[in-house]
Design a protein around this motif. Sequence first.
Motif, PDB file in Angstrom:
ATOM      1  N   LYS A 106       0.878  -1.088   0.003  1.00 32.06           N
ATOM      2  CA  LYS A 106      -0.013   0.070   0.079  1.00 32.06           C
ATOM      3  C   LYS A 106       0.892   1.251   0.106  1.00 32.06           C
ATOM      4  CE  LYS A 106      -4.108   1.723   1.808  1.00 32.06           C
ATOM      5  NZ  LYS A 106      -4.117   3.001   2.080  1.00 32.06           N
ATOM      6  N   LYS A 107       0.601   2.075  -0.958  1.00 37.38           N
ATOM      7  CA  LYS A 107       1.484   3.537  -1.051  1.00 37.38           C
ATOM      8  C   LYS A 107       2.585   3.542  -1.608  1.00 37.38           C
ATOM      9  CE  LYS A 107      -2.252   5.366   1.131  1.00 37.38           C
ATOM     10  NZ  LYS A 107      -3.011   4.308   0.964  1.00 37.38           N
ATOM     11  N   GLY A 108       3.010   4.175  -2.621  1.00 37.59           N
ATOM     12  CA  GLY A 108       4.256   3.952  -3.534  1.00 37.59           C
ATOM     13  C   GLY A 108       5.194   5.269  -2.966  1.00 37.59           C
ATOM     14  N   LYS A 109       5.769   6.009  -3.915  1.00 39.05           N
ATOM     15  CA  LYS A 109       7.015   6.776  -3.809  1.00 39.05           C
ATOM     16  C   LYS A 109       7.225   7.972  -4.622  1.00 39.05           C
ATOM     17  CE  LYS A 109      11.531   6.268  -5.273  1.00 39.05           C
ATOM     18  NZ  LYS A 109      11.528   6.888  -6.413  1.00 39.05           N
ATOM     19  N   GLN A 159       2.942  -0.288   2.742  1.00 37.89           N
ATOM     20  CA  GLN A 159       3.079   0.815   1.559  1.00 37.89           C
ATOM     21  C   GLN A 159       4.468   0.827   1.344  1.00 37.89           C
ATOM     22  OE1 GLN A 159       1.436   4.379   2.984  1.00 37.89           O
ATOM     23  NE2 GLN A 159       1.740   5.362   1.061  1.00 37.89           N
ATOM     24  N   GLU A 196       3.415   3.042  -4.293  1.00 37.67           N
ATOM     25  CA  GLU A 196       2.141   3.856  -3.818  1.00 37.67           C
ATOM     26  C   GLU A 196       2.591   5.075  -3.159  1.00 37.67           C
ATOM     27  OE1 GLU A 196       2.982   0.457  -3.359  1.00 37.67           O
ATOM     28  OE2 GLU A 196       1.509  -0.468  -4.533  1.00 37.67           O
ATOM     29  N   PHE A 197       3.778   5.104  -2.746  1.00 40.99           N
ATOM     30  CA  PHE A 197       4.212   6.449  -2.119  1.00 40.99           C
ATOM     31  C   PHE A 197       4.367   7.424  -3.325  1.00 40.99           C
ATOM     32  CE2 PHE A 197       7.758   9.536  -0.997  1.00 40.99           C
ATOM     33  CZ  PHE A 197       7.208   9.918   0.191  1.00 40.99           C
ATOM     34  N   GLU A 243       0.785   8.543  -4.319  1.00 44.95           N
ATOM     35  CA  GLU A 243       0.123   9.305  -3.381  1.00 44.95           C
ATOM     36  C   GLU A 243       0.768  10.887  -3.407  1.00 44.95           C
ATOM     37  OE1 GLU A 243      -2.422   9.782   0.528  1.00 44.95           O
ATOM     38  OE2 GLU A 243      -0.957   7.802   0.348  1.00 44.95           O
ATOM     39  N   TYR A 276       6.251  16.177   1.639  1.00 46.69           N
ATOM     40  CA  TYR A 276       6.845  14.859   1.788  1.00 46.69           C
ATOM     41  C   TYR A 276       8.174  14.677   2.286  1.00 46.69           C
ATOM     42  CZ  TYR A 276       8.945  15.221  -2.884  1.00 46.69           C
ATOM     43  OH  TYR A 276       9.821  15.969  -3.664  1.00 46.69           O
ATOM     44  N   ARG A 315      10.335   7.212   4.455  1.00 46.30           N
ATOM     45  CA  ARG A 315       9.126   8.020   3.523  1.00 46.30           C
ATOM     46  C   ARG A 315       8.129   8.381   4.312  1.00 46.30           C
ATOM     47  NH1 ARG A 315      12.511   7.047   0.554  1.00 46.30           N
ATOM     48  NH2 ARG A 315      12.840   5.939  -1.156  1.00 46.30           N
ATOM     49  N   ASP A 320      -5.739   9.173   1.612  1.00 49.43           N
ATOM     50  CA  ASP A 320      -5.117   7.724   1.377  1.00 49.43           C
ATOM     51  C   ASP A 320      -5.179   7.444  -0.321  1.00 49.43           C
ATOM     52  OD1 ASP A 320      -3.379   6.796   2.926  1.00 49.43           O
ATOM     53  OD2 ASP A 320      -4.947   5.688   4.040  1.00 49.43           O
ATOM     54  N   GLY A 362      -2.855   6.221  -2.189  1.00 53.75           N
ATOM     55  CA  GLY A 362      -1.822   5.224  -2.717  1.00 53.75           C
ATOM     56  C   GLY A 362      -2.338   4.184  -3.724  1.00 53.75           C
TER      57      GLY A 362
END
Length: 376
Positions: free
Chosen positions: A12-15, A108, A112-113, A116, A134, A141, A216, A218
Motif C-alpha cells: 500500500k502506497k508508493g514513492k 505501503q 504507492e508512495f 500518493e 513529503y 518515507r 489515502d 496510494g
Amino acid sequence: MGCFPCAGKSNKKGKKNQEKNSKDQIPSTSERLKVNSSVDGRKDASKDGGSDHIAAHTFTFRELAAATKNFRAECLLGEGGFGRVYKGRLESTNKIVAIKQLDRNGLQGNREFLVEVLMLSLLHHPNLVNLIGYCADGDQRLLVYEYMALGSLEDHLHDLPPDKKRLDWNTRMKIAAGAAKGLEYLHDKASPPVIYRDLQCSNILLGEGYHPKLSDFGLAKLGPVGDKTHVSTRVMGTYGYCAPEYAMTGQLTLKSDVYSFGVVLLEIITGRKAIDNSKAAGEHNLVAWARPLFKDRRKFSQMADPMLHGQYPLRGLYQALAVAAMCVQEQPNMRPLIADVVTALTYLASQKYDPETQPVQSSRMGSSTPRSRREL
C-alpha cells in the motif's frame, strides 16, 4: 487509514521520484507515461481547483522529527499496516499537520508512495485532503497532510466510547454528500478520470464542522480512456468494500468506486461495520445483511442506526437507503453514476431534520410509524 487486500497480501502506497532508487523500485516506463499523461490532463482541471504544477513541499527527516518531538508517543494519532500517523507542528510555519511515517517493512511500497504524492499534488478539491509535502531521506518515507481535527468517519461511527457524541442525521448526510462530491471530482472532473479504489470509512477524514475529505490515494489508478471500459489490475482494496466483479476478475471501473461508496453510505445510515464478525451468522457482511431488507420498505426503519434513537426523517431514510441499494447492485451497469449520487445526497443534506419540531420514529422493530417526540 490502513488497508488490506481483497484477496492476498498487498503493498500500500508508493514513492516520490526524486530518490536514488534501484530500477525495480520505480514504476515501469508505461506507468510513468500514464502519470505524465495525468499531469498534462490535470492542467485543464483547474475548474474545480485542479493544479498545473506539483505543489508539495520537500521536507527533511530532521524537520519532521522536530515537528513530532522525535515521534513521541504523545503525538501519535493512529497506526496501521502502513505505519504511524503523528500530530506535529512545523517549526518553519508554526502550522499543525498530520505526518504519516511509513513502516519500511509495512504494506505501503515505493510505487504507492509515488502515486500518493503525485495524485495529491495534482488534484485539488474541497473534499480531498491537502498534501502539504513529503520526505524521502534515504529509506525514510513520510507524507505531510493538513491536520483534520475530528479524525476519521470510522472514529465517529464504530466502537464509540460511552461519552463520545454520536453523529446526528443531518451530520451524516452532510458527510455522505461531501464524500460523494470528492469522488465525483475524481471521476468526472479529473482528466483522465481517477479510480480511488480504497473508499472506506477510515479514509474519510473530518475537519471542523464535520467537513469530509477523502484521504489515502496510494491505491488510486488512472481510469479507462477512449473506448476502454475498464482497467485490469491486481486486486487490492479493503475486504467488505471491494465490488464483486473487481474482486473476481481484477477489472476496475468507475462503478467499482460507486459500489464502495454504497457500502460507506450503508455504514453511515446503519452504524454497522462493512464486515463485523461479532454479529450473528448471516449478518457478518453488511451488504449481504442489507440486501433482503431492501426488498421490503416496511423493514427500512430496522436498518437505521439505533444510536439515532429514531431522530431522523422517515422519507429521508427511505431515500438514502434507496441510493445505497442502487450503489451496491451486483451488476456494475445497474449502479448510478457518482454525479447522480451527489445530486440525491446534496438534496437530502439540504433537508434539515429537527427532532424538536419533527416526528421521532418508533424504535419498535419493524415499525415505521411517526409519533410525537418523547424523552429518550
